[in-house]
Every structure is written in structure tokens, then in C-alpha cells.
Design a protein around this motif. Structure first.
Motif, PDB file in Angstrom:
ATOM      1  N   SER A 152       0.831  -1.207   0.000  1.00 53.45           N
ATOM      2  CA  SER A 152       0.000   0.000   0.000  1.00 53.45           C
ATOM      3  C   SER A 152       0.863   1.253   0.000  1.00 53.45           C
ATOM      4  CB  SER A 152      -0.916  -0.001   1.224  1.00 53.45           C
ATOM      5  OG  SER A 152      -1.744  -1.145   1.231  1.00 53.45           O
ATOM      6  N   ALA A 153       1.968   1.214   0.770  1.00 52.26           N
ATOM      7  CA  ALA A 153       2.867   2.372   0.784  1.00 52.26           C
ATOM      8  C   ALA A 153       3.500   2.603  -0.581  1.00 52.26           C
ATOM      9  CB  ALA A 153       3.941   2.171   1.843  1.00 52.26           C
ATOM     10  N   GLY A 154       3.840   1.495  -1.274  1.00 56.42           N
ATOM     11  CA  GLY A 154       4.402   1.646  -2.617  1.00 56.42           C
ATOM     12  C   GLY A 154       3.416   2.265  -3.587  1.00 56.42           C
ATOM     13  N   ILE A 155       2.157   1.801  -3.529  1.00 56.16           N
ATOM     14  CA  ILE A 155       1.123   2.368  -4.404  1.00 56.16           C
ATOM     15  C   ILE A 155       0.885   3.836  -4.069  1.00 56.16           C
ATOM     16  CG2 ILE A 155      -1.293   2.232  -5.050  1.00 56.16           C
ATOM     17  CD1 ILE A 155      -1.139  -0.786  -4.564  1.00 56.16           C
ATOM     18  N   ALA A 156       0.835   4.140  -2.755  1.00 53.74           N
ATOM     19  CA  ALA A 156       0.645   5.532  -2.349  1.00 53.74           C
ATOM     20  C   ALA A 156       1.823   6.401  -2.784  1.00 53.74           C
ATOM     21  CB  ALA A 156       0.465   5.605  -0.831  1.00 53.74           C
ATOM     22  N   GLY A 157       3.041   5.829  -2.721  1.00 56.06           N
ATOM     23  CA  GLY A 157       4.213   6.589  -3.165  1.00 56.06           C
ATOM     24  C   GLY A 157       4.170   6.888  -4.650  1.00 56.06           C
ATOM     25  N   VAL A 158       3.738   5.901  -5.449  1.00 53.86           N
ATOM     26  CA  VAL A 158       3.620   6.139  -6.896  1.00 53.86           C
ATOM     27  C   VAL A 158       2.560   7.193  -7.183  1.00 53.86           C
ATOM     28  CG1 VAL A 158       2.990   5.074  -9.086  1.00 53.86           C
ATOM     29  CG2 VAL A 158       4.458   3.847  -7.484  1.00 53.86           C
ATOM     30  N   ALA A 159       1.412   7.078  -6.499  1.00 57.94           N
ATOM     31  CA  ALA A 159       0.354   8.076  -6.702  1.00 57.94           C
ATOM     32  C   ALA A 159       0.811   9.460  -6.272  1.00 57.94           C
ATOM     33  CB  ALA A 159      -0.892   7.665  -5.912  1.00 57.94           C
ATOM     34  N   LEU A 160       1.520   9.520  -5.143  1.00 56.21           N
ATOM     35  CA  LEU A 160       2.019  10.813  -4.690  1.00 56.21           C
ATOM     36  C   LEU A 160       3.055  11.373  -5.656  1.00 56.21           C
ATOM     37  CD1 LEU A 160       2.023  12.943  -2.413  1.00 56.21           C
ATOM     38  CD2 LEU A 160       3.860  11.641  -1.312  1.00 56.21           C
ATOM     39  N   GLY A 161       3.880  10.467  -6.205  1.00 54.35           N
ATOM     40  CA  GLY A 161       4.885  10.923  -7.162  1.00 54.35           C
ATOM     41  C   GLY A 161       4.262  11.530  -8.412  1.00 54.35           C
ATOM     42  N   PHE A 162       3.169  10.912  -8.895  1.00 58.70           N
ATOM     43  CA  PHE A 162       2.494  11.465 -10.067  1.00 58.70           C
ATOM     44  C   PHE A 162       1.726  12.736  -9.716  1.00 58.70           C
ATOM     45  CE2 PHE A 162       3.026   7.186 -11.896  1.00 58.70           C
ATOM     46  CZ  PHE A 162       3.486   7.551 -13.156  1.00 58.70           C
ATOM     47  N   GLY A 163       1.137  12.764  -8.539  1.00 55.38           N
ATOM     48  CA  GLY A 163       0.313  13.917  -8.176  1.00 55.38           C
ATOM     49  C   GLY A 163       1.116  15.108  -7.682  1.00 55.38           C
ATOM     50  N   ALA A 164       2.323  14.862  -7.184  1.00 52.88           N
ATOM     51  CA  ALA A 164       3.136  15.946  -6.617  1.00 52.88           C
ATOM     52  C   ALA A 164       4.495  16.006  -7.297  1.00 52.88           C
ATOM     53  CB  ALA A 164       3.289  15.746  -5.107  1.00 52.88           C
ATOM     54  N   GLN A 165       4.491  15.919  -8.614  1.00 54.38           N
ATOM     55  CA  GLN A 165       5.753  15.975  -9.351  1.00 54.38           C
ATOM     56  C   GLN A 165       6.460  17.304  -9.147  1.00 54.38           C
ATOM     57  OE1 GLN A 165       5.662  14.514 -13.459  1.00 54.38           O
ATOM     58  NE2 GLN A 165       3.672  13.611 -13.053  1.00 54.38           N
ATOM     59  N   SER A 166       5.695  18.382  -9.125  1.00 56.18           N
ATOM     60  CA  SER A 166       6.314  19.695  -8.956  1.00 56.18           C
ATOM     61  C   SER A 166       6.951  19.826  -7.580  1.00 56.18           C
ATOM     62  CB  SER A 166       5.270  20.803  -9.156  1.00 56.18           C
ATOM     63  OG  SER A 166       4.214  20.674  -8.217  1.00 56.18           O
TER      64      SER A 166
END
Length: 349
Positions: A152-166
Motif C-alpha cells: 500500500s505504501a508503494g502504491i501511495a508513493g507512486v500516486a504521490l509521485g504522479f500527483g506531486a511531481q512539482s
């Protein structure tokens, strides 16, 4: 009968004994011999071993954090001295062909401030990393299955990476900006849209106040170029038009004036090299332009620039060259034709 009643009955009955699997365990057998309590012997693993393991994990995490922070603090202290680790050296100092002038020799406080900023970031990263590992180990001791949690942390990290690229881009740019010493608090910089004095430097935001007092908040990830006017030394360039006066005489007068500026006790310490009058820089319809250059410290460039302009102008006026420049700019005006009401006599303009 409730479970509580069963436990009380087991404790009150001294003939009851732990299960054979418990008696095979060294700790359980030892607790049974000490207390003669089957319930305490059966639960000794959770009552004694688990808390001791959790306390040990926390103690080891605190010790590791202390040792790492001490190493970082020692690294920060050595940075302000002559021996500087390569990772903390500015990029220009790692290049073999870089100038021999060391900005840190002029501003040792700047290197100390940069090292403190990097040390603060590293200490925060160490704290987050060490205690995150400790938290996972404690959860494992408590019986939690870490596989779904990590997934779950990995999925959340990927989602956060896409959503907070800036945000990630800003943080990485800020970290590398600190490591490469691109600018610091108090520097005069040109960041494209904003030009002024740096008031605060963070991992995500850089704050710059321009000449009109406007405070600019600039995301580090949006900075594509940096012009730093405060690192090491600066070159003051003064171009003075002399019209069609004698260039040799004007050069001699300006050279003497520049030398007097360099000998001024209040300004002498701001010169890295003596000023030099290069000669005619360009020719225009108004005459020649003579260039004077001076290599100065970054902080003294503005005071020396103003002093040079004032002294050069005064020297040209005292030598009479300025009067000849003004006279050369008075051109005869052609006479007006008689049919336009003119008198037929020329004038001056």
C-alpha cells in the motif's frame, strides 16, 4: 464461565501447569519455576520478550540517530576549515580549470552557513529514515503483516509521485542548489523574472526582494538559470564618452583618477586588482568611448563603481576635457531660406 473466571481459577489452582509446548521453551519454563503461575508463564513471551524487543529497537534507533547526527555535525564543522569534503565543495571548485580565487577565502561565513543548511537537511533525513525503519520493526514485533502495508505504501508513493511531481522537483532542485552553492542568503542574484537580494533559501522556495522592495517567492524547480553577483569577486566596467578630444590625454587623466580611487583608504580593501584604463572601446557619432575596468570584491562593487564614475568625471572636468566635449557638440545650423521668413543668417544649436 467467563474467560476471566478461567484465568482466576487457573491462577488459584497451584496444581495447574503450562502446556507442554510452553514448558519446552526456556523462558516459559523459567517463569513457571519462578512464579508457579501458568497464565504468566504462557503469556511471558508477550509480557516480557515483546516489550523488551520494542524497547531495544527504540534504543538502537536512538543510538544510530545520535551517531549519524554526530557524524554530520563533525562534517559541518570541518567544512568551515581548509579541509572540505568533496561533496560540500561548490561545483566550480571541483573543476580543474576553475579560477584560483577562492570565494570562501573572502567570505568564510558563507561556507559555514551553507554547511549548516545542508547539515540540517541531512539530520532531518536521517531522523525520518531511522525512525521509519524502527516503526516497521515494531509493527512486525506486534504481529502486523508488513507485506500489505509495504504494498500500500508503494502504491501511495507512486500516486504521490504522479500527483506531486512539482513538489518533488522543487525539493530535489533545492537540495542540489545547496550542495552546489549556487546562491545563499544576502546574495544579489538574477533569476530571470526576479532580480534582487536573497532573503531566505529553503528546499522548496527561494525568497528574493528586488530593488523596489517587492518580495518574490520562487519555486526552486522553476529556476532554470542563476546569475549570482555576489560570489567571490566582481568586475566593474565604466564606459566614459570623451567626444573628439585627444584619446591619449583623456586616457592619461582617467588612469590617474582611477589610481587615486584605488589608493583611497576607505576603498583600497575592496579592490582585488588595481583598476585599468583599457582605452577606446568603441566609436560613435559623438566620438570615442573609453573603458575602465576594476576587479573588486562582490560586496564592494557598487561603492567602487560609483566612486570611479564620480572621480573620472571630476578628472575630465578639472583637466578641461569636459569643456571641449561640450564645445564639440555645438553644431552650426544652416540658414533658413528667405521665402520661409528667415533672415539668411546661420545660427547655432
Amino acid at each position: 464461565m467467563t474467560p476471566a473466571d478461567l484465568i482466576l481459577a487457573a491462577e488459584s489452582d497451584p496444581s495447574s501447569s503450562p502446556s507442554p509446548s510452553c514448558l519446552d521453551d526456556t523462558l516459559c519454563n523459567l517463569v513457571w519455576d519462578w512464579t508457579r503461575s501458568s497464565w504468566f508463564a504462557e503469556s511471558s513471551f508477550w509480557v516480557l520478550i515483546k516489550p523488551l524487543r520494542i524497547i531495544m529497537i527504540l534504543l538502537i534507533a536512538m543510538l544510530a540517530r545520535y551517531l549519524l547526527n554526530r557524524t554530520i555535525a563533525r562534517l559541518v564543522r570541518t567544512t568551515s576549515q581548509t579541509s572540505v569534503p568533496t561533496i560540500l565543495r561548490p561545483l566550480r571548485e571541483r573543476i580543474p580549470t576553475a579560477p584560483t580565487t577562492d570565494p570562501a577565502a573572502i567570505y568564510p561565513e558563507r561556507r559555514r552557513q551553507r554547511a549548516e543548511a545542508i547539515g540540517s537537511v541531512l539530520r532531518s533525513l536521517v531522523t525520518a529514515f531511522v525512525f521509519s525503519i524502527a516503526a516497521l520493526m515494531i509493527l512486525k514485533e506486534l504481529g502486523f503483516d508488513l507485506a500489505p502495508l509495504l504494498a500500500s505504501a508503494g502504491i501511495a508513493g507512486v500516486a504521490l509521485g504522479f500527483g506531486a511531481q512539482s513538489l518533488v522537483k522543487d525539493l530535489l532542485a533545492g537540495l542540489f542548489m545547496l550542495l552546489e552553492d549556487q546562491y545563499g542568503v544576502g546574495d544579489t542574484v538574477d533569476l530571470g523574472e526576479a532580480t534582487g537580494v536573497v532573503e531566505a533559501v529553503g528546499l522548496r522556495i527561494t525568497t528574493v526582494r528586488d530593488g523596489r522592495g517587492v518580495l518574490w517567492y520562487i519555486r526552486n524547480g522553476e529556476i532554470v538559470r542563476v546569475g549570482n553577483k555576489s560570489q567571490g569577486w566582481a568586475m566593474v566596467i565604466v564606459d566614459v564618452p570623451i567626444g573628439f578630444a585627444s584619446t591619449e590625454e583623456a586616457t592619461r587623466v582617467m588612469r590617474e583618477a582611477a589610481e587615486r580611487v584605488a589608493e583611497d583608504p576607505e576603498l583600497a580593501s575592496e579592490f582585488v586588482e588595481h583598476p585599468e584604463v583599457l582605452g577606446v572601446e568603441q566609436l560613435t557619432v559623438d566620438g570615442a568611448v573609453i573603458r575602465t575596468v576594476a576587479k573588486t570584491t562582490a560586496e564592494g562593487q557598487f561603492a567602487i563603481s560609483r566612486a570611479l564614475r564620480r572621480r573620472l568625471v571630476e578628472a575630465l572636468e578639472n583637466s578641461g576635457i569636459a569643456g571641449r566635449i561640450a564645445a564639440a557638440r555645438v553644431f552650426p545650423r544652416p540658414a533658413a531660406p528667405p521665402d520661409q521668413g528667415g533672415t539668411g543668417q546661420g545660427g547655432a544649436t
